[in-house]
Every structure is written in structure tokens, then in C-alpha cells.
Scaffold this active site. Structure first.
Site, mmCIF file in Angstrom:
data_model
loop_
_atom_site.group_PDB
_atom_site.id
_atom_site.type_symbol
_atom_site.label_atom_id
_atom_site.label_comp_id
_atom_site.label_asym_id
_atom_site.label_seq_id
_atom_site.Cartn_x
_atom_site.Cartn_y
_atom_site.Cartn_z
ATOM 1 N N HIS A 113 0.812 -1.213 0.000
ATOM 2 C CA HIS A 113 0.000 0.000 0.000
ATOM 3 C C HIS A 113 0.852 1.273 0.000
ATOM 4 O O HIS A 113 0.347 2.343 -0.337
ATOM 5 C CB HIS A 113 -0.937 0.006 1.210
ATOM 6 C CG HIS A 113 -2.027 -1.007 1.128
ATOM 7 N ND1 HIS A 113 -3.317 -0.706 0.739
ATOM 8 C CD2 HIS A 113 -2.020 -2.350 1.355
ATOM 9 C CE1 HIS A 113 -4.053 -1.800 0.751
ATOM 10 N NE2 HIS A 113 -3.301 -2.810 1.119
ATOM 11 N N ASP A 170 3.962 9.394 -0.966
ATOM 12 C CA ASP A 170 2.768 8.650 -0.571
ATOM 13 C C ASP A 170 2.482 7.576 -1.608
ATOM 14 O O ASP A 170 2.575 7.842 -2.815
ATOM 15 C CB ASP A 170 1.557 9.586 -0.457
ATOM 16 C CG ASP A 170 0.683 9.275 0.739
ATOM 17 O OD1 ASP A 170 0.613 8.095 1.120
ATOM 18 O OD2 ASP A 170 0.080 10.205 1.291
#
Length: 456
Positions: free
Chosen positions: A153, A362
Site C-alpha cells: 500500500h 505517498d
């Protein structure tokens, strides 16, 4: 249809809060196929390895306790003080302690010991995130033969950064035990292939498969995670009537609202964002008093020194900006360290004419997608988005910025604040297409379909 088994560090156990978009998608997939969700209970108590089980419909939830020593080494230690900064390209913050590395291996082995007896060779097993990288290899050692997929993720850093971790091959080489390894972006997938080629001696086939020297192979793909776009749109429209949302609107006295919502973490670029907002006030004096910036940053990992320092730093910057620019009837920056219900947050998003999502790194950043999905289609806000967030690959109609370029972010805030309605609508519609078409349910389905196609 094969039974689905999901393994993640935390489990969305029935009766607990389930606001996260990932939980929504995984539970829908589990209900469709029937299955098992396995992971840490979130409890630090007693002896590690104690299991708790409960059923809801065709889904079985099995969670495992950890004792304090294992939790400190595996979760607080190696996962969040070594892997988290490494995967976010912050070598300066990596803790290289051998003790936590050993604890991480020990807890993953315990996961494997407890999970292996629950599995069938006909299962499809989907393991999530950096907490559990070696789990497939450990399960294979215990005779598990089912299909196993893995999804990271967070970002995948370049091979030279990964190689700074002692014994990196021993850890990242366990990814070769998976049938399919998924990443948020094409760039992340390519970085893994490069690592496998340089340090694993692999060759890369025309379809992107990693072919290993011993004859094994690993399918690799990019599967950008989505949100439950329809649900968030409904939530945000309903949330405008909530007392907290009404109170926020009234407190603005007609001013524009810019909003940032982030877990308190150094990867989110909040000090740089605060300074960029201060720079906006300096570079655009005509805008003075027209906008209030609300930063919501719930505290996480508050017992880790780096996070305590970040909190102190943000309080200092916010105080300086407000002390320099505030008026008796206007506080330019509101900084709030508390959680809000997700439905309330969507109402805040809908009210904000500018969304500020400027992480330094991110994997995806779902706040960016949620901000867009929450907007009023007739009068949408503008998104200022870091080019270093995975979401930038899909949301290229946002105002993309380099989060380290404070002047650039300041000017993007000014542009967003003055953007015409027609341009805002055009950009919003462009961003909504991938958000709507590739939501959390499509993401789950596409990963599992690809895993089902992989040759084992």
C-alpha cells in the site's frame, strides 16, 4: 469459486469502527466468495499467539494477540521505525537495530504458524502491506500450496535505497514467494522489477513478469487503490446538515476554506505545507483575510520520538504564521489534533474550496480522491496535489505541485482560490472519471482476477 483469505496487520472485526475504504472493499469481496480475515487483534496482552474467532455470515474473523515485547519489536520497531521510513525514502530516519529485525521475523513466523493450519490448497490468499512481507515464504516453508498475492500500500523505493537496509535481500527476496505482487503505481512496480533484476538476478519478461534464476516467476502489476466514491458523494451531501459542519461554515464568516486532513506523520509534508501557506499570505497580500486553512492531523504513534518532534514543530510553525498574519477577527491557520467521524470529514471536504494534499511521498493518498468525490458537482473545489503522491498519476487535472517548492505551492493555493467555476468543473469532471470508474470494489475485483490468472 475459491475461498478468499485476507491477511493484514489489522482486521475490521464486526462491531468495531469500519470507516476505512479498504475494509469496505475487502469485506465486500469476502462476503461474495465466503472466506477468512486473519491478522493482529490490536491488543497487547498476555502471550503472543492467542487466537480469537468470530463469524458474520460466510466470513470468519480470526485475530491474534501480541505480547508487549513482540509488539514493540514487530510493530513499533521494525515495521514503523525501519520499514516505514525506508519505503518513504527517508534513510535519515531508519532505525537499523538488529533486535527489532529479529522481532519482525519472529512475529511473521508466528503469523505463519497460526494461519497455516487454517488454509486449504484451494484457497486464494491475499496478504497486505509492509508489516507482512515475508509471510508467503514462511507459509510455503510450512507446506501451504494455495495461490498467494501481496499488495504493497506504500511506495516502493528505488533499488539503491532498499540496498541501504542490512540484509535487504533476506527480506525483500521473500517477495519472490508470491504468485502476484501488486503496487499502487506503474513506477512502483518498475522499481520492484529493477530491484529483482539487480539484486535477485532476475530477468523481466515482455509482460512484466519477474523470471527468477531458479526457474520461478512472479507476476507484477500496478493496481491503484480506489475509494467507495458513490458512498462518499452521498455522505458529503448529507453531512452539510450536521452540526459540526454548520458550525464550521458559520465560523468562516464567508471566507474561503482550504483543508488538509492527514495522520500526523512526517511523510505527509505538513511542515512544508504550513510554510507554503505562510508564503501564500506573503506573496499574495491582496488575498489577506480571504481564506482560512484548516489542518486536521490526528496524532498517531505518539510514543515515537520523531512524531513528538513533528507535533512540536507544527505547533511552532502554526503559532508563527498566526502571530504574524492574524487579525482580531481572523485566524489564518487552524491546526487540530483530533479525530472526526468520517461522515463529518466528508462534509468539511465539500465545504472547502481548496483541498491541500501535499505529501513528500505517498503510495496513493486516498484523501485526495475523497476530497474530489465529496465535492458539489455544481460548484466543486480545486485540488492542490503533490506530484509525489501516487494519486497524481490518475488525478492529473489537479494543480500538481512539488511539495518542497514552497513558492510553487503558495502560487497554486492562490490559483485554486481564484479559479473560475468553468475551470473547476472541467477539472473536477476529469478527476471524477477514474475515481468513479476504478473504485474500491473494482480494485479488489481486478487484483483477484489477475491473481486467478497467474500460472502457479
Amino acid at each position: 469459486m475459491s475461498r478468499l483469505v485476507v491477511v493484514s496487520n489489522r482486521v475490521a472485526v464486526p462491531g468495531e469502527s469500519r470507516a476505512g475504504g479498504l475494509a469496505v472493499g475487502l469485506e465486500a469481496a469476502l462476503r461474495t466468495r465466503g472466506g477468512l480475515w486473519f491478522g493482529w487483534s490490536g491488543k497487547v496482552r498476555g502471550d503472543s499467539g492467542r487466537l480469537h474467532e468470530q463469524d458474520e455470515g460466510d466470513v470468519r474473523y480470526v485475530t491474534m494477540d501480541l505480547d508487549q515485547a513482540d509488539h514493540d519489536a514487530y510493530y513499533n520497531g521494525f515495521a514503523n521505525r525501519t520499514l516505514w521510513p525506508l519505503l518513504h525514502s527517508r534513510l535519515d530516519l531508519v532505525d537499523y537495530a538488529r533486535e527489532t529485525r529479529a522481532g519482525y521475523r519472529r512475529v511473521n513466523a508466528l503469523f505463519a504458524d497460526k494461519l497455516a493450519p487454517l488454509l486449504r490448497d484451494s484457497d486464494v490468499l491475499w496478504i497486505h502491506d509492509y508489516h507482512l512481507i515475508p509471510l508467503a515464504a514462511l507459509l510455503r516453508e510450512r507446506g501451504v500450496g494455495c495461490r498467494i498475492g501481496f499488495f504493497l500500500h506504500v511506495p516502493m523505493p528505488s533499488a539503491d535505497l532498499v540496498s541501504a537496509l542490512p540484509e535487504h535481500g533476506r527480506l525483500f527476496g521473500t517477495l519472490y514467494a508470491y504468485d502476484l505482487v501488486g503496487f499502487q503505481t506503474v513506477r512502483d512496480a518498475d522499481r520492484f522489477r529493477t530491484y529483482a533484476r539487480i539484486f535477485g538476478g532476475a530477468t523481466i519478461e515482455s509482460d512484466g513478469t519477474v523470471a527468477l534464476p531458479g526457474g520461478g516467476q512472479v507476476a507484477v502489476g500496478a493496481f491503484p487503490i480506489g475509494i467507495d466514491a458513490a458512498r462518499i458523494a452521498e455522505q458529503s451531501a448529507a453531512a452539510v446538515a450536521k452540526p459540526a459542519v454548520r458550525a464550521l461554515r458559520e465560523s468562516l464568516s464567508g471566507r474561503q476554506l482550504a483543508i488538509g486532513v492527514d495522520r500526523l506523520d512526517y511523510s505527509k509534508g505538513m511542515p512544508e505545507r504550513f510554510r507554503a501557506f505562510g508564503r501564500y499570505l506573503e506573496r499574495h497580500p491582496a488575498e489577506r483575510g480571504r481564506m482560512t486553512f484548516l489542518q486536521i492531523a490526528p496524532v498517531s504513534r505518539g510514543d515515537v520520538a520523531e512524531y513528538q518532534h513533528l507535533r512540536d514543530q507544527l505547533e511552532g510553525i502554526a503559532g508563527h504564521i498566526n502571530g504574524t498574519h492574524a487579525e482580531p477577527d481572523w485566524t489564518p491557520l487552524r491546526y487540530v489534533n483530533r479525530n472526526f467521524a468520517h461522515a463529518t470529514l466528508t462534509g468539511f471536504y465539500r465545504m472547502a474550496s481548496v483541498g491541500l494534499v501535499t505529501p513528500l511521498r505517498d503510495g496513493m493518498n486516498l484523501v485526495a480522491k475523497e476530497y474530489v468525490a465529496a465535492q458539489d458537482p455544481e460548484d466543486p473545489g480545486a485540488l492542490v496535489l503533490s506530484m509525489l503522491a501516487g494519486a497524481a498519476a490518475e488525478l492529473d487535472a489537479a494543480l500538481l505541485v512539488n511539495p518542497y517548492d514552497l513558492d510553487g505551492v503558495a502560487d497554486a493555493i492562490a490559483r485554486a482560490a481564484s479559479m473560475s467555476l468553468s475551470e473547476r468543473r472541467e477539472r473536477w469532471e476529469s478527476m471524477m472519471r477514474p475515481i468513479r470508474d476504478y473504485d474500491i470494489h473494482v480494485w479488489c475485483r481486478r487484483f483477484l482476477e489477475r491473481l486467478g490468472e497467474v500460472s502457479t
